[in-house]
Design a protein around this motif. Structure first.
Motif, PDB file in Angstrom:
ATOM      1  N   LEU A  91       0.849  -1.191   0.000  1.00 42.61           N
ATOM      2  CA  LEU A  91       0.000   0.000   0.000  1.00 42.61           C
ATOM      3  C   LEU A  91       0.881   1.236   0.000  1.00 42.61           C
ATOM      4  CD1 LEU A  91      -2.736   1.573   0.555  1.00 42.61           C
ATOM      5  CD2 LEU A  91      -2.186   1.314   2.974  1.00 42.61           C
ATOM      6  N   ASP A 149     -10.911  -6.654  -4.369  1.00 37.13           N
ATOM      7  CA  ASP A 149     -11.763  -5.586  -4.883  1.00 37.13           C
ATOM      8  C   ASP A 149     -12.540  -4.920  -3.751  1.00 37.13           C
ATOM      9  OD1 ASP A 149     -10.888  -6.053  -7.449  1.00 37.13           O
ATOM     10  OD2 ASP A 149     -12.638  -7.242  -8.032  1.00 37.13           O
ATOM     11  N   GLN A 152     -10.086  -2.770  -1.799  1.00 38.03           N
ATOM     12  CA  GLN A 152      -9.778  -1.597  -2.626  1.00 38.03           C
ATOM     13  C   GLN A 152     -10.920  -0.582  -2.553  1.00 38.03           C
ATOM     14  OE1 GLN A 152      -6.923  -1.365  -4.914  1.00 38.03           O
ATOM     15  NE2 GLN A 152      -7.504   0.740  -5.326  1.00 38.03           N
ATOM     16  N   GLN A 153     -12.151  -1.054  -2.662  1.00 36.65           N
ATOM     17  CA  GLN A 153     -13.309  -0.153  -2.633  1.00 36.65           C
ATOM     18  C   GLN A 153     -13.412   0.564  -1.286  1.00 36.65           C
ATOM     19  OE1 GLN A 153     -17.038  -2.119  -3.300  1.00 36.65           O
ATOM     20  NE2 GLN A 153     -18.205  -0.214  -3.345  1.00 36.65           N
ATOM     21  N   GLU A 156     -10.603   3.100  -1.077  1.00 33.38           N
ATOM     22  CA  GLU A 156     -10.827   4.253  -1.957  1.00 33.38           C
ATOM     23  C   GLU A 156     -11.884   5.196  -1.391  1.00 33.38           C
ATOM     24  OE1 GLU A 156     -11.530   2.685  -5.881  1.00 33.38           O
ATOM     25  OE2 GLU A 156      -9.385   2.257  -6.179  1.00 33.38           O
ATOM     26  N   LYS A 167      -2.506   3.534  -3.578  1.00 31.31           N
ATOM     27  CA  LYS A 167      -2.279   2.510  -4.582  1.00 31.31           C
ATOM     28  C   LYS A 167      -2.040   1.189  -3.856  1.00 31.31           C
ATOM     29  CE  LYS A 167       1.640   2.359  -7.047  1.00 31.31           C
ATOM     30  NZ  LYS A 167       2.657   2.691  -8.052  1.00 31.31           N
ATOM     31  N   LEU A 168      -2.776   0.158  -4.254  1.00 34.25           N
ATOM     32  CA  LEU A 168      -2.598  -1.206  -3.754  1.00 34.25           C
ATOM     33  C   LEU A 168      -2.043  -2.057  -4.873  1.00 34.25           C
ATOM     34  CD1 LEU A 168      -5.883  -2.184  -1.833  1.00 34.25           C
ATOM     35  CD2 LEU A 168      -3.642  -1.724  -0.860  1.00 34.25           C
ATOM     36  N   GLN A 169      -1.066  -2.895  -4.546  1.00 35.42           N
ATOM     37  CA  GLN A 169      -0.574  -3.831  -5.547  1.00 35.42           C
ATOM     38  C   GLN A 169       0.000  -5.053  -4.841  1.00 35.42           C
ATOM     39  OE1 GLN A 169       2.067  -1.178  -7.570  1.00 35.42           O
ATOM     40  NE2 GLN A 169       3.839  -1.826  -6.392  1.00 35.42           N
TER      41      GLN A 169
END
Length: 172
Positions: A91, A149, A152-153, A156, A167-169
């Motif tokens: 993150l 997801d 992430q939602q 966000e 940013k997530l990866q």
């Protein structure tokens, strides 16, 4: 062997880590891993060591004696880590600095069962405006049953409220 986790804090000074390392070595210990840093004139670190069971008490006493030199060491037994069912996610977050950002992000993560593995933060001047920007770089252990997801939602939505970019990866 006993597995120990040591937390060290002291006013920063040359030779501090060497004195801790010397205590560990003199008691037959092996320095396995550590994270250490200097901040605002203080030095703090966490480290994991192996020490023969019969040397545990002697090492603990030697580390306690370092307090006479201004070095405080907290000793804890290292438990076996349970089999992990996590995905490691990186993150990155940047936004205008304000009180409560870390609290708000970590509350959301905890509510979803996400474990914070590491966290580095800074407050730096923005390139053109010199406004203070908060920057966070974290490694998250996300439960495999939590859809990315969804996380992430939620993040966000919070990022919009906090007016930060994130940013997530997947971790490499």
């Amino acid at each position: 062997m006993d597995h120990l986790v040591l937390t060290v804090i002291a006013e920063d000074q040359p030779g501090l880590v060497e004195r801790v390392a010397k205590c560990i070595a003199e008691h037959g210990g092996n320095w396995l891993e550590s994270r250490m840093s200097r901040m605002a004139g203080q030095f703090a670190g966490i480290l994991r060591v192996d020490v023969p069971a019969q040397a545990h008490a002697g090492l603990t006493e030697a580390l306690r004696q370092l307090e006479q030199q201004g070095i405080r060491v907290l000793v804890a037994h290292s438990g076996d880590e349970p089999e992990r069912q996590w995905r490691m996610i990186h993150l990155e977050l940047v936004g205008n600095d304000r009180a409560g950002i870390v609290r708000d992000i970590t509350q959301l993560l905890a509510r979803h069962g996400v474990n914070l593995e590491s966290l580095d933060t800074d407050v730096l001047p923005a390139p053109m405006t010199n406004e203070l920007l908060f920057r966070a770089d974290a490694m998250l252990a996300v439960p495999t049953e939590l859809p990315l997801d969804d996380l992430q939602q939620h993040l966000e939505t919070l990022a919009d409220d906090l007016m930060v970019e994130l940013k997530l990866q997947p971790a490499e």
